[in-house]
Write a protein that holds these residues in place. Sequence first.
Motif, short mmCIF file in Angstrom:
data_model
loop_
_atom_site.label_atom_id
_atom_site.label_comp_id
_atom_site.label_asym_id
_atom_site.label_seq_id
_atom_site.Cartn_x
_atom_site.Cartn_y
_atom_site.Cartn_z
N HIS A 116 0.82 -1.20 0.00
CA HIS A 116 0.00 0.00 0.00
C HIS A 116 0.86 1.26 0.00
CE1 HIS A 116 -4.15 -1.64 1.50
NE2 HIS A 116 -3.75 -2.19 0.38
N GLN A 117 1.97 1.24 0.72
CA GLN A 117 2.81 2.43 0.78
C GLN A 117 3.36 2.77 -0.61
OE1 GLN A 117 5.64 0.80 3.58
NE2 GLN A 117 7.26 0.67 2.02
N ASP A 118 3.62 1.75 -1.43
CA ASP A 118 4.11 2.00 -2.79
C ASP A 118 3.00 2.53 -3.69
OD1 ASP A 118 6.59 1.21 -2.01
OD2 ASP A 118 6.62 -0.68 -3.12
N LEU A 119 1.79 2.00 -3.53
CA LEU A 119 0.65 2.53 -4.28
C LEU A 119 0.45 4.00 -3.96
CD1 LEU A 119 -1.84 -0.45 -3.78
CD2 LEU A 119 -0.79 0.22 -5.94
N THR A 120 0.50 4.33 -2.69
CA THR A 120 0.34 5.73 -2.27
C THR A 120 1.43 6.61 -2.85
OG1 THR A 120 -0.72 5.06 -0.20
CG2 THR A 120 0.24 7.27 -0.27
N GLY A 208 10.05 1.66 -5.70
CA GLY A 208 9.14 0.71 -5.08
C GLY A 208 9.90 -0.42 -4.44
N CYS A 209 9.26 -1.11 -3.52
CA CYS A 209 9.92 -2.20 -2.80
C CYS A 209 10.15 -3.38 -3.74
CB CYS A 209 9.07 -2.63 -1.62
SG CYS A 209 9.92 -3.74 -0.49
N CYS A 241 12.43 -0.56 2.09
CA CYS A 241 11.72 -0.14 0.88
C CYS A 241 11.50 1.36 0.82
CB CYS A 241 10.37 -0.87 0.82
SG CYS A 241 10.55 -2.66 0.90
N GLU A 242 12.05 2.08 1.75
CA GLU A 242 11.91 3.55 1.71
C GLU A 242 12.93 4.15 0.76
OE1 GLU A 242 9.58 5.34 2.90
OE2 GLU A 242 8.55 3.74 3.95
#
Length: 242
Positions: A116-120, A208-209, A241-242
């Motif tokens: 989800h963090q990558d989608l955002t 992205g991760c 993944c940041e």
Amino acid sequence: MNSLLGQFTVVVPAAGVGKRMRTSCPKQYLTIQHKTILEHTVQRLLSHDAINHVIIALGEEDEYFPSTALAHNENISCVVGGKERVDSVLAGLKHLNAAKDPWVLVHDAARPCVRHQDLTRLIEYCLANDHGGLLAAPVRDTMKQANSEQLVEVTLERSQMWHALTPQMYKTAELNSAIDSALTKGVTITDESSAMEASGYASGLVNGCSDNIKITQPEDLLLAEFILNQQKNNLSLEAICE
């Protein structure tokens, strides 16, 4: 992101047969933890606050989808896909009204581990820059280019090289036009970004991760199951993944 609740549609091309998996059914219907890969992927997408609709492009003779938990979901539409991935993506795009859905995401059916963090991050990047982009991971390994005899021809400079992932996000009308133009000109389209590049549109690389893997080989099933378990149990190191 709260202002973007439920604004976006994702096209998921799922008409392929996955020959490299060497199985009797298309790879998207292989199961992990009693759910098909396609179910994992689509449910992951729809559980993101900004996504309210998924269009799945299915094979014309698909006999597996009706038995999935996705078949009667009101937030899912199905279209008939084509022989190639790009044909399926285009079928999904044609189902959209660009005036109502000015942006669209495209995501591989066999990438159930997208975060989800990558989608955002992707959505926020595209809106902030007013142009499309794709999730991608920097190349870490030394890259070799081979000749026709599979001997090393040259070692490539990896500092500017990225692995293309999905989703990829673009303005709906521009992506539709770019794919139509590429197909008319006979340009080879491997992903949405390649179509946009061929038409001269900007396409940003959004970090992205790397655990957003695409299941293509039999051994990928075990890896995807491991990743999903790690994510479920919150054991993955988000900082990586940041």
